[in-house]
Write a protein that holds these residues in place. Structure first.
Motif, PDB file in Angstrom:
ATOM      1  N   ARG A 125      -9.910  10.548   5.925  1.00 25.85           N
ATOM      2  CA  ARG A 125      -9.705   9.659   4.787  1.00 25.85           C
ATOM      3  C   ARG A 125      -8.238   9.649   4.399  1.00 25.85           C
ATOM      4  N   ALA A 126      -7.814   8.557   3.810  1.00 22.67           N
ATOM      5  CA  ALA A 126      -6.447   8.429   3.308  1.00 22.67           C
ATOM      6  C   ALA A 126      -6.514   8.039   1.843  1.00 22.67           C
ATOM      7  N   MET A 127      -5.705   8.716   1.044  1.00 19.49           N
ATOM      8  CA  MET A 127      -5.622   8.390  -0.386  1.00 19.49           C
ATOM      9  C   MET A 127      -4.479   7.410  -0.559  1.00 19.49           C
ATOM     10  N   VAL A 128      -4.792   6.271  -1.177  1.00 22.79           N
ATOM     11  CA  VAL A 128      -3.806   5.202  -1.292  1.00 22.79           C
ATOM     12  C   VAL A 128      -3.784   4.624  -2.698  1.00 22.79           C
ATOM     13  N   THR A 129      -2.664   3.981  -3.001  1.00 19.06           N
ATOM     14  CA  THR A 129      -2.526   3.206  -4.231  1.00 19.06           C
ATOM     15  C   THR A 129      -2.118   1.803  -3.812  1.00 19.06           C
ATOM     16  N   THR A 130      -2.799   0.827  -4.359  1.00 20.87           N
ATOM     17  CA  THR A 130      -2.506  -0.571  -4.046  1.00 20.87           C
ATOM     18  C   THR A 130      -2.240  -1.302  -5.358  1.00 20.87           C
ATOM     19  N   PRO A 131      -1.774  -2.541  -5.280  1.00 26.71           N
ATOM     20  CA  PRO A 131      -1.599  -3.312  -6.527  1.00 26.71           C
ATOM     21  C   PRO A 131      -2.909  -3.488  -7.300  1.00 26.71           C
ATOM     22  N   THR A 132      -4.054  -3.374  -6.614  1.00 28.58           N
ATOM     23  CA  THR A 132      -5.345  -3.561  -7.288  1.00 28.58           C
ATOM     24  C   THR A 132      -5.972  -2.260  -7.765  1.00 28.58           C
ATOM     25  N   GLY A 133      -5.430  -1.099  -7.369  1.00 30.43           N
ATOM     26  CA  GLY A 133      -5.992   0.176  -7.807  1.00 30.43           C
ATOM     27  C   GLY A 133      -5.722   1.299  -6.833  1.00 30.43           C
ATOM     28  N   SER A 134      -6.270   2.471  -7.151  1.00 28.98           N
ATOM     29  CA  SER A 134      -6.103   3.656  -6.304  1.00 28.98           C
ATOM     30  C   SER A 134      -7.462   4.108  -5.815  1.00 28.98           C
ATOM     31  N   GLY A 135      -7.458   4.756  -4.665  1.00 29.13           N
ATOM     32  CA  GLY A 135      -8.716   5.258  -4.125  1.00 29.13           C
ATOM     33  C   GLY A 135      -8.544   5.811  -2.741  1.00 29.13           C
ATOM     34  N   VAL A 136      -9.658   5.868  -2.030  1.00 28.30           N
ATOM     35  CA  VAL A 136      -9.691   6.446  -0.697  1.00 28.30           C
ATOM     36  C   VAL A 136     -10.119   5.364   0.285  1.00 28.30           C
ATOM     37  N   ILE A 137      -9.437   5.342   1.430  1.00 29.08           N
ATOM     38  CA  ILE A 137      -9.830   4.413   2.493  1.00 29.08           C
ATOM     39  C   ILE A 137     -10.194   5.212   3.735  1.00 29.08           C
ATOM     40  N   CYS A 138     -11.031   4.603   4.556  1.00 31.40           N
ATOM     41  CA  CYS A 138     -11.484   5.215   5.808  1.00 31.40           C
ATOM     42  C   CYS A 138     -11.240   4.232   6.945  1.00 31.40           C
ATOM     43  N   MET A 139     -11.419   4.702   8.163  1.00 32.21           N
ATOM     44  CA  MET A 139     -11.231   3.823   9.316  1.00 32.21           C
ATOM     45  C   MET A 139     -12.336   2.773   9.325  1.00 32.21           C
ATOM     46  N   LEU A 168       0.847  -1.196   0.000  1.00 32.98           N
ATOM     47  CA  LEU A 168       0.000   0.000   0.000  1.00 32.98           C
ATOM     48  C   LEU A 168       0.885   1.250   0.000  1.00 32.98           C
ATOM     49  N   THR A 169       0.574   2.193  -0.872  1.00 31.91           N
ATOM     50  CA  THR A 169       1.304   3.461  -0.915  1.00 31.91           C
ATOM     51  C   THR A 169       0.362   4.551  -0.459  1.00 31.91           C
ATOM     52  N   LEU A 170       0.749   5.276   0.569  1.00 29.17           N
ATOM     53  CA  LEU A 170      -0.043   6.387   1.095  1.00 29.17           C
ATOM     54  C   LEU A 170       0.353   7.644   0.339  1.00 29.17           C
ATOM     55  N   THR A 171      -0.610   8.242  -0.368  1.00 31.14           N
ATOM     56  CA  THR A 171      -0.308   9.439  -1.161  1.00 31.14           C
ATOM     57  C   THR A 171      -0.879  10.708  -0.568  1.00 31.14           C
ATOM     58  N   GLY A 172      -1.768  10.608   0.408  1.00 28.33           N
ATOM     59  CA  GLY A 172      -2.321  11.808   1.028  1.00 28.33           C
ATOM     60  C   GLY A 172      -3.357  11.469   2.067  1.00 28.33           C
ATOM     61  N   VAL A 173      -3.641  12.435   2.916  1.00 27.93           N
ATOM     62  CA  VAL A 173      -4.703  12.305   3.920  1.00 27.93           C
ATOM     63  C   VAL A 173      -5.562  13.562   3.857  1.00 27.93           C
ATOM     64  N   LEU A 174      -6.829  13.414   4.193  1.00 23.60           N
ATOM     65  CA  LEU A 174      -7.725  14.562   4.166  1.00 23.60           C
ATOM     66  C   LEU A 174      -8.869  14.354   5.129  1.00 23.60           C
ATOM     67  N   LEU A 175      -9.547  15.445   5.419  1.00 27.02           N
ATOM     68  CA  LEU A 175     -10.693  15.439   6.307  1.00 27.02           C
ATOM     69  C   LEU A 175     -11.890  15.893   5.488  1.00 27.02           C
TER      70      LEU A 175
END
Length: 168
Positions: free
Chosen positions: A109-123, A96-103
């Protein structure tokens, strides 16, 4: 030619000459005096900044002070831009690559890139921010915390907390 045309030409020609000559006569116009062109006053010598009025207001800086304080433009406005990139944080165990965080509202939310794609994750247990959001985390991983101020996230594998990783 008919007789009435000949009579009209004989009488109208002298009348037209009198009108033209009469229109040229008269008084000679007087010269118009234009107002004098104002002369631009010489610049005042440099003086110190005016004293603050007794009501507590601070005077604004002069145009020269603002221009001196502002840096000049780019040396070559047509040259390429210099881009300073922050280093993304990558978690070696998840890929997992962390590219940014936001509120967003009250949700972190955290913006991430994974081997399966990019998007936003939450707790939460699967890291999804909504029911229709795609699952970006590998099976068994969850998001324990997102620190927006520091740019960090903390994951857990099968409820086992992992070390947080942050954007550099």
């Amino acid at each position: 030619m008919t007789w009435w045309k000949q009579a009209a030409e004989r009488w109208l020609a002298p009348v037209a000459v009198l009108v033209v000559v009469g229109g040229c006569g008269g008084e000679t116009p007087t010269a118009t005096v234009l107002p004098p062109v104002p002369v631009k006053p010489a610049p005042l010598p440099e003086t110190s900044a005016p004293a603050a009025p007794p009501i507590g207001l601070t005077p604004l800086p002069s145009a020269e002070e603002v221009q001196q304080a502002a840096p000049g433009g780019r040396a070559d406005p047509f040259g390429p831009l210099v881009v300073v990139e922050a280093a993304d944080a990558q978690d070696p165990t998840t890929g997992l690559t962390l590219t940014g965080v936001l509120l967003v509202g009250d949700q972190k939310r955290a913006m991430v890139t994974t081997p399966t794609g990019s998007g936003v994750i939450c707790m939460g247990s699967d890291g999804r921010c909504g029911e229709d959001a795609p699952v970006l985390l590998p099976t068994g991983w969850s998001v324990l915390s997102i620190d927006v101020a520091r740019g960090c996230i903390r994951l857990a594998l099968n409820d086992e907390p992992q070390d947080p990783f942050c954007i550099a």
